[in-house]
Write an enzyme that holds these catalytic residues in place. Structure first.
Site: not given
Length: 106
Positions: A80, A82-84
């Site tokens: 999450h 890294q995605d953010h």
């Protein structure tokens, strides 16, 4: 499996927080540009970029620790974060383009 240590958790949470701040500032920059407030828009973009630098620093600490052999557990929170970060980088880049369009139109 080993639990994530406290320092890793703090860096991951920092990544999420700073990336979130960057995205929020980029959105506020677009809203300011939409109103013709280009100076404010540029200030907000600068804040977004500063938050992205802080997020990158947190990410670098995690990458460096892992490269140095520190055990690191990848979990949903890590993914999450890294995605953010990637979403915030893309959004900030896009916000700059949107602001430029508003400047050209006005």
């Amino acid at each position: 499996m080993n639990e994530m240590n406290q320092e890793q958790l703090q860096e991951i949470m920092g990544l999420i927080i700073y990336a979130g701040n960057a995205k929020s500032d980029a959105m506020e920059a677009i809203q300011a540009a939409k109103k013709g407030e280009f100076e404010l828009a540029e200030e907000k973009i600068k804040l977004a970029e500063e938050s992205l630098v802080q997020a990158h620093q947190a990410q670098t600490k995690l990458l460096t620790a892992e490269a140095n052999g520190e055990e690191f557990k990848v979990n949903l929170l890590t993914i999450h974060s890294q995605d953010h970060l990637m979403t915030s980088i893309t959004f900030t880049d896009l916000a700059k383009e949107v602001i430029d369009v508003y400047k050209r139109v006005s």
